[in-house]
Design a protein around this motif. Sequence first.
Motif, mmCIF file in Angstrom:
data_model
loop_
_atom_site.group_PDB
_atom_site.id
_atom_site.type_symbol
_atom_site.label_atom_id
_atom_site.label_comp_id
_atom_site.label_asym_id
_atom_site.label_seq_id
_atom_site.Cartn_x
_atom_site.Cartn_y
_atom_site.Cartn_z
ATOM 1 N N GLN A 180 0.654 -1.134 -0.113
ATOM 2 C CA GLN A 180 -0.069 0.135 0.045
ATOM 3 C C GLN A 180 0.879 1.270 -0.128
ATOM 4 O O GLN A 180 1.919 1.133 0.203
ATOM 5 N N ILE A 181 0.370 2.427 -0.546
ATOM 6 C CA ILE A 181 1.272 3.474 -0.659
ATOM 7 C C ILE A 181 0.186 4.881 -0.309
ATOM 8 O O ILE A 181 0.168 5.771 -0.757
ATOM 9 N N THR A 182 -0.510 4.563 0.769
ATOM 10 C CA THR A 182 -1.606 5.533 1.144
ATOM 11 C C THR A 182 -0.762 6.819 1.832
ATOM 12 O O THR A 182 -1.256 7.968 1.247
ATOM 13 N N GLU A 183 0.349 6.714 2.306
ATOM 14 C CA GLU A 183 1.037 8.115 2.852
ATOM 15 C C GLU A 183 1.460 8.784 1.896
ATOM 16 O O GLU A 183 1.857 10.153 1.783
ATOM 17 N N LEU A 184 1.590 8.427 0.524
ATOM 18 C CA LEU A 184 2.048 9.296 -0.722
ATOM 19 C C LEU A 184 0.906 10.320 -1.044
ATOM 20 O O LEU A 184 1.275 11.292 -1.588
#
Length: 403
Positions: A180-184
């Motif tokens: 997952q790359i939610t923080e991007l």
Amino acid sequence: VGRQDSELNPCVACSGAAYFGQTMCSDEIHSWDEEKDATETSFQPQVASSLEDEMDALIDFYESCAGTYWTNNEGWETRNYGLCEWYGIQCHPETGSVVSISLGSNNVQCVVEGLFDSLPNLSSLSLNSNPLRSFDFNLLEKSQSLKELNLDATGITSIEGIHHSPSLEAISLRFNKLQQITELSMVSTLKSIRVSHNQLFTLPSFDNLQNLQTIIADNNNISGGLDGISFPPNLYYLDLSNNAISSVPSTSFSAVPSSASLHIDLAENQIDSLPVELCDKGKWNDGNVGKFGCNGLLCGKGHYSKYGRQTSDSDCDPCNSVSSFLFLGATSCANPIALKGSNSMPAGTVSFLVIMSIILFAMLLMIIVGIRRQKQRKEAERVFLAPTRQYRDRPQFEDNEII
């Protein structure tokens, strides 16, 4: 597909193809170098720094991260000349301050804090194809100038802490193990995101990233629809090919102007229909959507092309492969048949083949059942005769023999 898999899908000459296995020609490839040009066309304004502190930080980096085992450590080992001559180091031509570190494929195994708090003018860091395994993204908070970060193929599994980055514009995280790359979506300065060949199963919404122009997330495990995901108005390049996406709602692109020249790749997903609104985006894909309608986005079911869509040099050709009839956007045909003229297969022939296959299957099933029943009968006869055989095998005695 990056290779020739049939006579109908050969490798086509392309003067801009710099590497083996490319799936698009230069006019359709948005490379890391192009993104760097877009984010930094000249040296950034310099922050006052101590060159001695910068050298100490680099020496600490080298010694803490087993620099003697680096593939190339020219200058780092002997330090006989200025740090701007060390392998992978680029300095500002006027101030001599370090602005770029490029140590890709160099057996670098760690990163130290000093690279971020003691190199105030560092704007680009490339550590791709190194066995880092992990990276402390919280350190980015200390770097006010870092705009480009390349961590392709470093084995990282998390980007926790990256939202602290104050200035990051381009990040490349391809060929890793991210899920997952939610923080991007919290890094508002981002212009380019490259996360292809990971293990992503979903995407965050990008509506907060008003400067974002490029999203490359092909070859992941992204599944389901893109409902709830919004793309920003300045988006120029979107690659979501080779995933398991099932639907692409037009609302995901409501912020993208109709006049935008978006390049979008949705090939090799599990999409079975497209919203009519998207097929009216005339300038998308270099104007091919305007020329070919929905085919300019994805080839229809039962058709394929090397791009999964129709372009000026690649039509959506008919295909008799079963898989090509399931979803839109096939890039290859396992059993290509030209369904035109004398080479087409009549519908009656197809029906005949289907009926014959059913009959043959039924005959095979009957044979298998018959063999099993025959074995069962023989087994029953063997059990029935067993006592008789045992009696016959008893020893025989003469009449006058005492038992």
